[in-house]
Each structure stands twice: as C-alpha cells, then as structure tokens.
Scaffold this motif. Structure first.
Motif, PDB file in Angstrom:
ATOM      1  N   TYR A 110       2.157   4.462  -9.474  1.00 38.93           N
ATOM      2  CA  TYR A 110       1.090   4.502  -8.469  1.00 38.93           C
ATOM      3  C   TYR A 110       1.268   5.693  -7.529  1.00 38.93           C
ATOM      4  O   TYR A 110       0.331   6.388  -7.168  1.00 38.93           O
ATOM      5  CB  TYR A 110       1.077   3.214  -7.641  1.00 38.93           C
ATOM      6  N   ARG A 111       2.535   5.920  -7.119  1.00 41.56           N
ATOM      7  CA  ARG A 111       2.820   7.012  -6.179  1.00 41.56           C
ATOM      8  C   ARG A 111       2.485   8.372  -6.770  1.00 41.56           C
ATOM      9  O   ARG A 111       1.872   9.207  -6.113  1.00 41.56           O
ATOM     10  CB  ARG A 111       4.295   7.009  -5.787  1.00 41.56           C
ATOM     11  N   LEU A 114      -1.160   8.859  -6.613  1.00 41.57           N
ATOM     12  CA  LEU A 114      -1.677   9.076  -5.259  1.00 41.57           C
ATOM     13  C   LEU A 114      -1.409  10.505  -4.794  1.00 41.57           C
ATOM     14  O   LEU A 114      -2.256  11.126  -4.156  1.00 41.57           O
ATOM     15  CB  LEU A 114      -1.048   8.091  -4.270  1.00 41.57           C
ATOM     16  N   ARG A 115      -0.222  11.016  -5.103  1.00 42.58           N
ATOM     17  CA  ARG A 115       0.104  12.391  -4.709  1.00 42.58           C
ATOM     18  C   ARG A 115      -0.914  13.362  -5.253  1.00 42.58           C
ATOM     19  O   ARG A 115      -1.403  14.263  -4.581  1.00 42.58           O
ATOM     20  CB  ARG A 115       1.472  12.798  -5.237  1.00 42.58           C
ATOM     21  N   GLU A 118      -4.258  13.056  -3.546  1.00 40.60           N
ATOM     22  CA  GLU A 118      -4.269  13.681  -2.226  1.00 40.60           C
ATOM     23  C   GLU A 118      -4.384  15.197  -2.340  1.00 40.60           C
ATOM     24  O   GLU A 118      -5.123  15.837  -1.604  1.00 40.60           O
ATOM     25  CB  GLU A 118      -3.008  13.309  -1.451  1.00 40.60           C
TER      26      GLU A 118
ATOM     27  N   ARG B 113       1.830  13.231   6.815  1.00 39.88           N
ATOM     28  CA  ARG B 113       1.693  12.236   5.735  1.00 39.88           C
ATOM     29  C   ARG B 113       3.067  11.740   5.316  1.00 39.88           C
ATOM     30  O   ARG B 113       3.289  10.555   5.114  1.00 39.88           O
ATOM     31  CB  ARG B 113       1.003  12.828   4.501  1.00 39.88           C
ATOM     32  N   TRP B 117       5.465   7.718   4.670  1.00 36.83           N
ATOM     33  CA  TRP B 117       6.270   7.283   3.529  1.00 36.83           C
ATOM     34  C   TRP B 117       7.739   7.130   3.883  1.00 36.83           C
ATOM     35  O   TRP B 117       8.443   6.316   3.304  1.00 36.83           O
ATOM     36  CB  TRP B 117       6.097   8.266   2.363  1.00 36.83           C
ATOM     37  N   TYR B 149      -4.286   0.369   0.429  1.00 39.55           N
ATOM     38  CA  TYR B 149      -4.065   0.556  -1.000  1.00 39.55           C
ATOM     39  C   TYR B 149      -2.908  -0.302  -1.494  1.00 39.55           C
ATOM     40  O   TYR B 149      -2.899  -0.757  -2.626  1.00 39.55           O
ATOM     41  CB  TYR B 149      -3.799   2.036  -1.303  1.00 39.55           C
ATOM     42  N   VAL B 156      -3.136  -2.810  -4.579  1.00 41.41           N
ATOM     43  CA  VAL B 156      -2.331  -3.035  -5.782  1.00 41.41           C
ATOM     44  C   VAL B 156      -1.263  -4.108  -5.600  1.00 41.41           C
ATOM     45  O   VAL B 156      -0.626  -4.524  -6.555  1.00 41.41           O
ATOM     46  CB  VAL B 156      -1.663  -1.730  -6.273  1.00 41.41           C
ATOM     47  N   LEU B 160       4.642   0.435  -1.874  1.00 39.92           N
ATOM     48  CA  LEU B 160       4.935   1.666  -2.600  1.00 39.92           C
ATOM     49  C   LEU B 160       5.977   2.533  -1.915  1.00 39.92           C
ATOM     50  O   LEU B 160       6.424   3.534  -2.472  1.00 39.92           O
ATOM     51  CB  LEU B 160       3.639   2.481  -2.810  1.00 39.92           C
TER      52      LEU B 160
END
Lengths: 239, 220
Positions: A110-111, A114-115, A118, B113, B117, B149, B156, B160
């Motif tokens: 998923y990551r 997403l990267r 973006e 951003r 994370w 998300y 999901v 994440l």
C-alpha cells in the motif's frame, strides 16, 4: 546477480517443488497468495510507474489475515486457561510470525503505491488508463491529495502575476499543454527475471531486427518501457 | 528601466551592474538545498515574497513593452526583434522565479509529509514554529488524509506507519526510557517503569519505540 549465467532454481521454484512432493494443495491458498503478494510488492517497488491494483489478491489476503488472527486469538485464550499443549503454543507462535510477515507485505505494498500516487497525483487523475489502475480508495486519495497540494501552492502562486498562477501550466494558455505535470519515467532501467520460456522476442519496436531469446530465469537489465507488456503478462518479474 | 536601483545596491557585488534576474530565486533554492536533511528550517517568508514581488515587476515591464509597441501602431507580431527579445527575457525570468518558488515549497512539503509517517499526527511544537501557516494547514489535512486511507471504515484497515522494515523477531526486548505507567498488552498488564526491561510483542512496542518511550535492545 546480473552475472548469473547458469539458470539456478529460484527460491520460488524450490518451494513449488517441495510443495508438489508433499501432495496436492488443498487449503494452501494462503501460501500461494503470500508468494503472489510478495511478487506484487517487489514489482510495485521496482516499477517506475504505478501498476494495476491487485483487487482480488488483497481481498483474499485481508480475509485470510483476519481469519488467522481469530485462530491465534483463540489459541492464545486456550493457552491462558492452561488447556493447550506445547505444540499448540508453538503453532500459535508460528501463525503469529507468519501474520506479521504478511502484514508487513501488505503495508509495504500500500505504501509503495501511495508514494507513487503522491509523486504523480495530477498525472494519475488526468490519464484515464492510469486512473483505472488505482483502487477506489486510491483514486479518492489521489484527488484529495492533489487538492490539498493545490491549496497549499496557491498560497504563494496566487500572488504571482496574472497567467502565472497555475500549478499545471507554466503560463495559462488556452489549448496549452499541461507542461508542469510530472510523469513517471518509462525509460528508467529495471532489473527483471524471466519467469517462462518465451523464445525469440522482439522487445524494441524501434529496432525490430534485434530480438532476444528469453529463457526462464534469464536476468535482464533493460528499459522498463520495453518489458512493460511482458510484466503485464506475468512473463517477467522485476527485481 | 530594466534594473531597479534599490535591488542593484543590495545585491552581492558580483552582480552589481549586471542583471540580477534570478538571484533571489537561486537564494531561495539554496536555502532549502543546503539545510540539513530531515530538518525543516524556518519558512523564509521575506525571501519568498521578494521573489514574488520581483516577478510582478517583470510582468509590469512586459505590459509596458507591449503598450509601447501598440502605441507605436504596430501589432505584437510585427514587433522589432529587440522588443520581442526584451519581452521574452522578462517572461522567462518570471518562469524561472516560479520554478524556484515551487522547488522551495515542494521540498519543504515533502519533508512535512515525512513527519506524518515518522512522528504521527501530532506536530512537534519545535517543528511547527518553522512552518508557514499554509504548511501547518497542509500537515493537518495530509495527516487526516492518511488517517482516512488507513482507517477500518472507508480505508484499508491497516496502520501503514508500522513496519517500515521487514519484521525480524515477533517479540523484542525493550528498555523503558521515560516513565510511562501501566499499559494493557496481549500478554496482560505491563508496568512501564523507567529503566525496566520487558519482552514485548513487536507490533505493540513499535509505536512506543518510535515515540521515544522505549528503546529496543539488541540481543547479543
């Protein structure tokens, strides 16, 4: 890795050989899906552009994970009440470890996507054949993300002279190209491994005479654009 | 005139008497390019505004030049090469400035951003002070976007931000760095008193390790 001349059995092959010796797969679906998940993740990580979303695979894996979690929770409850044996504890441990590994793969998959979304949000939104590769949730993410970026940029671009305020065009021109939208580089080089014998293949339409003989386990370093179709057909994996 | 007297006095010596187009833009890019990776330096509002103002001046020059051509009775297509070139130079200067501004904003936005994370939804005060109002707003919106998300409903259903690297052990030994009190884990209640050592499930320990409450001990 590139210099591996003699085709050696890949770890995936060894697994499959062993499994076939152990008998037909019945409830082995989670294992097959795990190796598919791992391939999907590695391909996604290596490809310069976003690949089609694995709807069915992710749905199955999510269901398997949820099911396995209940099993683990039940066995841990049994362990707590002293009703289980040492084997049961070990089984629970193994299931738990496997769950962690699968969840890592899911998160990483998923990551990675997403990267890319973006980095190329506007590109994804304006090219229909790219947009359809995104899941519904990802499409919404791309749209929301592009909006918050535009809002942020406009705090500065809004002060620029008339005609220069757009974040997709250098200067606003009717019928002008969107010359400020970054696109993935399809000419980036990737390493890939051939999964099945394909014989003589014409890879580069600009150089049709130059064919390559693709055999299983061959490793190529090549422009992504030239093996994109093979990747879609699952004839190669990126590495 | 093409040169603003004020600007040529404040510009570095080497550009005095020469065009100072693009100097401020270059400074802005240098500002973020030379900053330490992983940090976000204070938002250089003064310099960003200066780049925008310079662009407005270029635009005024363009309009003036166009006005002069049309006043002389000619259409733009019939303009003399000198005049056309002057307009083009100003136009390119604005584009250059715009690009510099976006490089600055974009790189800072990338680091903002990254915060979501690595740190989570809470913006550390020290970092927040260095962000512009619009950047703080962007962080809040971006954090919410990621939450949506990841969520179980409409998302999901997976956190994440966990597992940035493949998991090795499913249980880890940790030492408590900051007094944290009792927490409920899958194994029961654990008292995270300062300097105590515990064997915890990795996915339970990881967020606390990221926050700095726990320290992972390597097994030697």
């Amino acid at each position: 890795r590139v210099s591996r001349d003699t085709p050696r059995a890949s770890p995936m092959d060894e697994e499959e050989d062993l499994a076939s010796q152990l008998g037909p797969r019945t409830s082995q679906v989670p294992d097959t899906d795990v190796s598919r998940l791992k391939r999907a993740y590695v391909n996604e990580k290596c490809a310069p552009e976003i690949l089609p979303f694995e709807h069915d695979l992710m749905r199955r894996v999510t269901e398997s994970v949820d099911a396995q979690e209940s099993t683990v929770a039940a066995s841990r409850a049994a362990a707590g009440s002293g009703a289980s044996s040492a084997t049961d504890d070990l089984t629970a441990h193994v299931y738990h470890a496997e769950l962690n590994r699968i969840r890592f793969l899911m998160r990483a998959y998923y990551r990675a996507r997403l990267r890319k979304i973006e980095t190329h949000a506007v590109h994804c939104l304006k090219e229909p054949d790219v947009l359809e590769r995104l899941s519904d949730l990802e499409q919404r993410y791309a749209s929301d993300y592009a909006n918050i970026v535009e809002e942020h940029f406009s705090s500065v671009l809004g002060q620029m002279p008339e005609g220069y305020e757009s974040m997709v065009q250098q200067i606003i021109e009717e019928d002008g190209a969107f010359d400020m939208v970054p696109e993935p580089d399809a000419d980036a080089h990737v390493f890939c491994r051939v999964r099945e014998d394909r014989g003589d293949v014409m890879l580069d339409p600009d150089d049709p005479e130059n064919t390559m003989d693709l055999e299983r386990d061959d490793i190529l370093m090549i422009r992504y654009r030239l093996i994109k179709k093979l990747l879609e057909d699952e004839a190669v994996d990126l590495m | 005139s093409l040169f603003s007297d004020e600007a040529s006095q404040s510009a570095p010596a080497r550009s005095r008497g020469m065009s100072n187009f693009g100097v401020k833009g270059a400074s802005l890019v240098t500002d973020i390019a030379q900053s330490e990776k992983g940090t976000i330096p204070p938002y250089n509002d003064e310099l960003a505004r200066a780049v925008v103002d310079e662009s407005q001046e270029h635009h005024r020059s363009i309009l003036r030049l166009i006005g002069d051509i049309q006043a002389a009775g000619a259409s733009l297509d019939e303009a003399k090469p000198d005049d056309a070139a002057a307009i083009l130079v100003h136009h390119q200067a604005v584009l250059r400035n715009k690009r510099a501004l976006l490089v600055y904003l974009n790189e800072r936005m990338r680091r903002v951003r990254q915060l979501r994370w690595e740190v989570g939804t809470g913006l550390p005060e020290a970092v927040g002070e260095n962000l512009s109002h619009s950047e703080r707003s962007f962080f809040t919106q971006y954090a919410a976007l990621v939450n949506k998300y990841q969520g179980r409903r409409g998302g999901v259903g997976l956190n994440l931000t966990l597992d940035p690297a493949p998991p090795r052990d499913h249980k880890v030994q940790v030492r408590v760095l900051e007094e944290y009190g009792e927490i409920v884990t899958k194994d029961g209640v654990v008292d995270l008193a300062k300097n105590t050592v515990h064997l915890m499930w990795r996915d339970e320990a990881q967020p606390l390790i990221a926050e700095g409450v726990l320290e992972k001990l390597d097994d030697h």
